[in-house]
Enzyme design. Sequence first.
Site, PDB file in Angstrom:
ATOM      1  N   GLU A   1      51.898  38.030  31.859  1.00  0.00           N
ATOM      2  CA  GLU A   1      51.596  37.370  33.133  1.00  0.00           C
ATOM      3  C   GLU A   1      51.546  35.858  32.953  1.00  0.00           C
ATOM      4  O   GLU A   1      51.598  35.341  31.836  1.00  0.00           O
ATOM      5  CB  GLU A   1      50.234  37.856  33.683  1.00  0.00           C
ATOM      6  CG  GLU A   1      50.325  39.025  34.639  1.00  0.00           C
ATOM      7  CD  GLU A   1      50.847  38.636  36.019  1.00  0.00           C
ATOM      8  OE1 GLU A   1      51.290  37.478  36.172  1.00  0.00           O
ATOM      9  OE2 GLU A   1      50.833  39.488  36.920  1.00  0.00           O
TER      10      GLU A   1
ATOM     11  N   ASN B   1      47.173  37.685  43.855  1.00  0.00           N
ATOM     12  CA  ASN B   1      48.539  37.449  43.386  1.00  0.00           C
ATOM     13  C   ASN B   1      49.294  36.505  44.313  1.00  0.00           C
ATOM     14  O   ASN B   1      48.820  36.155  45.402  1.00  0.00           O
ATOM     15  CB  ASN B   1      49.309  38.769  43.266  1.00  0.00           C
ATOM     16  CG  ASN B   1      49.306  39.311  41.852  1.00  0.00           C
ATOM     17  OD1 ASN B   1      49.489  38.569  40.893  1.00  0.00           O
ATOM     18  ND2 ASN B   1      49.093  40.609  41.710  1.00  0.00           N
TER      19      ASN B   1
ATOM     20  N   ASP C   1      53.740  41.081  43.480  1.00  0.00           N
ATOM     21  CA  ASP C   1      53.015  40.515  42.340  1.00  0.00           C
ATOM     22  C   ASP C   1      53.166  38.991  42.383  1.00  0.00           C
ATOM     23  O   ASP C   1      53.016  38.396  43.440  1.00  0.00           O
ATOM     24  CB  ASP C   1      53.519  41.141  41.035  1.00  0.00           C
ATOM     25  CG  ASP C   1      52.458  41.145  39.941  1.00  0.00           C
ATOM     26  OD1 ASP C   1      51.844  40.089  39.711  1.00  0.00           O
ATOM     27  OD2 ASP C   1      52.233  42.181  39.313  1.00  0.00           O
TER      28      ASP C   1
END
Length: 293
Positions: A18, A148, A199
Amino acid sequence: MSEPIVSVFSDHICQLGEGPSYDPGTDALFWFDIVNSQLLEKPLAGGALKIHELGQMASAIAIIDDKRQLIATETGLFVRDVATGGMTLHTAIEADNPVTRSNDSRVHPCGALWVGTMGKGEEKGAGSIYWFFKGELRRLFSDITVSNSICFSSDGALAYYTDTSTGLLMRVACDPATGLPVGEPKIFVDHRSAKGYIDGSVLDRDGILWNAVWGGSVIEAYGPDGELVRTVAMPVTQPSCPAFVGRNADRLAVTSAWSGKNEKQRLLDLQGGMTFLLDIPVNGRLEPRVLIA
């Protein structure tokens, strides 16, 4: 049109890759394996991967200056010394709440940081999205399950974010001088009937929002009106977040994850957790520096 080339930038497999962010000063991509408390670093032009052990979960990085970075962790915002790797707490965020950790974050053009939190087990409504600017911290949105898609227009007048659990990507007007929201958020994209989950996202200079679709095996691009304008197939089922890379910010790097998969599912997704480069022309922009004082 031929399919864009998707290549492996790093074959290091992250459980939960991430928070990619490109540093033009060093021509390097930084990203995280959140659950394994690691910051990863690799030159864009090639070279050895560096793995920095952080000792706690972390998810996002921003540049303060040539010598310092700001890291969002499960206990707050830390100043990291680039030369030594030393970490010093600057501003605590939910440090007394062991349930939560940091998640998606991005710097507004004015230098303010929006930083999201979430439950480590995706506990419903456990997270929030905060605004941090010159040492001041405010909570903007609460009851967030999975924060997100935080990103901003190049003029700072618009902000985007989502609670992934809702399937709704939101847009809200911003004060360009402070990065604070103005008015009420409105739905930008309703993804509830589509495959996968919203996301991480980035927004280019043309107002195109590039979103990684977790569970959807694609990157989706949306125009300023919220209409889908492009879909890029990914070789993994769980792409997690894109970032503009290169000194002209004209390519995309994308992290991914194998988190949540059993052994059989992982065998069907062998590249899950690797980090990729997308050789498609994008009118991206470099991340602003964050102002901590």
